[in-house]
Design a protein around this motif. Sequence first.
Motif, mmCIF file in Angstrom:
data_model
loop_
_atom_site.group_PDB
_atom_site.id
_atom_site.type_symbol
_atom_site.label_atom_id
_atom_site.label_comp_id
_atom_site.label_asym_id
_atom_site.label_seq_id
_atom_site.Cartn_x
_atom_site.Cartn_y
_atom_site.Cartn_z
ATOM 1 N N VAL A 500 8.521 -7.635 -12.390
ATOM 2 C CA VAL A 500 9.464 -7.077 -11.542
ATOM 3 C C VAL A 500 8.982 -5.718 -10.893
ATOM 4 O O VAL A 500 9.072 -5.343 -9.486
ATOM 5 C CB VAL A 500 10.896 -6.614 -11.970
ATOM 6 N N LEU A 501 8.276 -4.948 -11.729
ATOM 7 C CA LEU A 501 7.698 -3.769 -11.082
ATOM 8 C C LEU A 501 6.402 -3.909 -10.044
ATOM 9 O O LEU A 501 6.234 -3.457 -9.047
ATOM 10 C CB LEU A 501 7.233 -2.975 -12.318
ATOM 11 N N LEU A 502 5.714 -5.293 -10.597
ATOM 12 C CA LEU A 502 4.527 -5.494 -9.695
ATOM 13 C C LEU A 502 5.048 -6.116 -8.290
ATOM 14 O O LEU A 502 4.557 -5.497 -7.226
ATOM 15 C CB LEU A 502 3.771 -6.629 -10.201
ATOM 16 N N ASN A 503 6.393 -6.758 -8.197
ATOM 17 C CA ASN A 503 7.027 -6.933 -6.989
ATOM 18 C C ASN A 503 7.130 -5.740 -5.908
ATOM 19 O O ASN A 503 7.256 -5.718 -4.818
ATOM 20 C CB ASN A 503 8.144 -7.925 -7.257
ATOM 21 N N LYS A 504 7.710 -4.769 -6.900
ATOM 22 C CA LYS A 504 8.209 -3.653 -6.118
ATOM 23 C C LYS A 504 6.799 -2.908 -5.713
ATOM 24 O O LYS A 504 7.069 -2.308 -4.404
ATOM 25 C CB LYS A 504 8.880 -2.676 -7.160
ATOM 26 N N LEU A 505 5.940 -2.771 -6.314
ATOM 27 C CA LEU A 505 4.859 -1.847 -5.639
ATOM 28 C C LEU A 505 4.072 -2.746 -4.661
ATOM 29 O O LEU A 505 3.571 -2.008 -3.787
ATOM 30 C CB LEU A 505 3.716 -1.938 -6.833
ATOM 31 N N GLN A 506 4.090 -4.106 -4.571
ATOM 32 C CA GLN A 506 3.300 -4.839 -3.471
ATOM 33 C C GLN A 506 3.870 -4.590 -2.267
ATOM 34 O O GLN A 506 3.379 -4.803 -1.116
ATOM 35 C CB GLN A 506 3.567 -6.337 -3.774
ATOM 36 N N SER A 507 5.435 -3.821 -2.085
ATOM 37 C CA SER A 507 5.853 -3.670 -0.865
ATOM 38 C C SER A 507 5.553 -2.179 -0.226
ATOM 39 O O SER A 507 6.195 -1.780 0.711
ATOM 40 C CB SER A 507 7.385 -3.853 -0.894
ATOM 41 N N LEU A 508 5.049 -1.394 -1.282
ATOM 42 C CA LEU A 508 4.780 -0.022 -0.704
ATOM 43 C C LEU A 508 3.489 -0.076 0.213
ATOM 44 O O LEU A 508 2.684 -0.744 0.143
ATOM 45 C CB LEU A 508 4.318 0.877 -1.896
ATOM 46 N N PRO A 509 3.798 0.924 1.241
ATOM 47 C CA PRO A 509 2.995 0.735 2.550
ATOM 48 C C PRO A 509 1.675 1.399 2.305
ATOM 49 O O PRO A 509 0.695 0.997 2.709
ATOM 50 C CB PRO A 509 3.504 1.657 3.710
ATOM 51 N N GLY A 510 1.568 2.290 1.101
ATOM 52 C CA GLY A 510 0.127 3.180 0.760
ATOM 53 C C GLY A 510 -0.614 2.246 -0.080
ATOM 54 O O GLY A 510 -1.646 2.905 -0.426
#
Length: 817
Positions: A500-510
């Motif tokens: 779940v955390l990995l999916n959140k981070l994949q969407s961060l633009p930086g």
Amino acid sequence: MFKNYFIVALRNFWRSKIFSLINIIGLAIGISASLVIYLIVSYDFSFDKFEKDRDRIYRVVSNMKFPDNDFKNSGVPLPLIPAAQKEITGVEIFAPFSMPNDYMNVSIATQVGNTSDRYKRQTGILFADNNYFKLIGYKWLAGSSQNSLKEPFTTVLTESRAKTYFPYDDVSKDVGKIITYNDSIKTTVTGIVKDVDETTDFTFKEFISYSTRPYMSMREKTRLKEWGSINSSDQFFVKLNEGVSLSIVQKQIQQLFDKNQKDAYLKNIFSLQPLPDIHFNSDYDNFDQRQAHLPTLYGLLAVAAILLLLGCINFINLTTAHAVQRAKEIGIRKTMGGSKLQLIVQFLSETFLLALIAMLISIAMIQWIIKLFADFIPTGINAGMLANTNVILFIIALLVVVSLLSGFYPAMVLSKFNPVTVLKNQVASGSSSRRSWIRKTLTVTQFVFAQAFIIATLIVGQQIHYALNKDLGFKKEDIITVRTPFRIDDAAKASETRQVLLNKLQSLPGIDKVCLGSEPPASSNTSMQTIKFNNGKKEIETTVDVKYADADYLNLYNLKLIAGRFNKRTDSLTEYVINESCARFLGFKNPADAVGKFIERDKGGIPIVGVVHDFYSRSMHEPLKPLIFYSIFPYEFVLHIALKPETGAGSWKITIAQIEKAYKEIYPGEDFKYNFFDESIAKFYESEQHISTLLSWATGLAIIISCLGLLGLVIYTTNQRTKEIGIRKVLGAKLVQIVHLISKDFLKLVMLAFIIASPLAWWGMKKWLENFAYHVQISVWLFVSAAALMILIAILTLAFQTIRAASANPVKSLRTE
């Protein structure tokens, strides 16, 4: 009489202010180095001196023997402990203890409702029994060493930890309170002990009964039967009976293990490590505390001795160079009845006074020096240690030694002046070639050390630059790693949370790329396992490094594929990717031929699907080793995040803040910590960087002191040759000719020092570089550079006095007083 000596000394200091200042500076440098290094060395050698019968206390350690590797481990198999307590003779105390593999969260029940105080990520916790306290020797404030940790689910606290958890000034009121660990293990406080005030590696603050350990998880119960499983957190101390032979107990432990260990592959040799060795032996851990390195300590002592010697040599050269200025004083004192002994005492008194001033300056600078070198001076060292009795005795001894070493030879030289010749102004004619030879020898000695330091500094700096800038075979820049909570009992559930955390981070633009895995490609933390492979001719069995990783991990770090493909992400072991070294070890001359072959595993075979180029998975101290990658994603608990290049002020700062926010949403009770991968690699060479810094300082100080000594010698020589210089000028000698005449002899001394220093420095640095599996080659140009630098510094030092002497008015030089 001593009052007169004091007054005369002050007058001489004031009359020769520059010489006195130079002498004081030279001695202060040597004394400061000696004092700080003594504090470091005495601090490290003071560890664990307080335990009763410490010479009979040992730790049982393991030396594991595999076909291709040997590993040293401070732990023992868990079933060895109860078996030893039943069967081993000659032991007075058996003291097993175990350290949690990670931090623990602590809850303290309050008396208001059902609330509790929570303390996150507590360290200094130990599973131990009552024998631990008999071994180390704590003072009990409540409870006793007989039964406080006898039963499961009991806890003993140190006084400082008790005051952290509970509000009572009287810590005995804490007995009976409930402490819950990791929300599952409830324990009762049964004792309080006073914190250890001595210097020790046993810095634990909280003790849970050893019998509670099996209740922590199912895995802990299983390990109680595993003779082939060794973890450094499971340690075993023994205190031998008086007169019992160490080898006899060691032999009993070995026989006990061999009788119960059924795995013929694992050969474990046990030894007993003395308690004093724990603080210094890096082959075994010391409970995650700082360890001292004996060769480094001896090296520091050598540096201190060298700098102190250089300061004393400098004092001798300057004092004898300035002797002509005191010739008449000595002649008059002898004419008036002064004895040689009185003159020696006077000059030694003056030296003592100068050394005392230098010592006071050094003491005043200690606090500043400790702050300046705070990165590698142990945190337990502070200026308050100067009040310790042993330090005071060292200061007094150092003062006496410096005074005698610096002042004895000049005092003997000055006291031997003939009163008739000195009053006729004929001191120069009385100078012997032997004294001149001694002064030159001392100067050469100074420059030998200075040149050796320069060469060593250049080579150490070159090796560090090589290690930090060499292509390591993977991408290391712009990558951060973040550890997520991991417990083996709930690995599958924790894996879902990480996804779940990995999916959140994949969407961060930086963020450019992100994946899960175990440790990064290069890490001081390594996992190993045994593999078997049959190449058709013979069965090969070896240990290999292991990393949990998949294609996303390998792509993120730009690991180069030779053949086949990267492995897929799976929840169980289905395929391997190996490195070149592993392929060659398995017998493949062409690494690509390994693809499609099977490595034996649990009565089956696991296919090799890819081969990657070798890369440096550890520091350059160690050679490349066989390594395998495979994916079991429930065990992949480290986030690997490749950041996009910074596009503006604070862009990474913004991205990391976004990562922390996402992390806190998934793990609200955990602290967020991250590490830049390239900084982690730099820490491999932290000790070398400290050595480089210390060498740079030692080199600078040695050069300063040596140049002051050279200046003293040139002053002496120009004073001796004043009339000669005047005559040469009258006869038409030019300034350049006179400067060359005076300087060439001194430059010969510098070159002689280089000739002596070069082979010594080459041998020493060759030995040091042998600590690295991969290192720079010692270049002849490095020695040429060191010589050129030293000659340039010498010329600049000589120029001041030689030009001044050569420019003097010849009329004044030839005038007879």
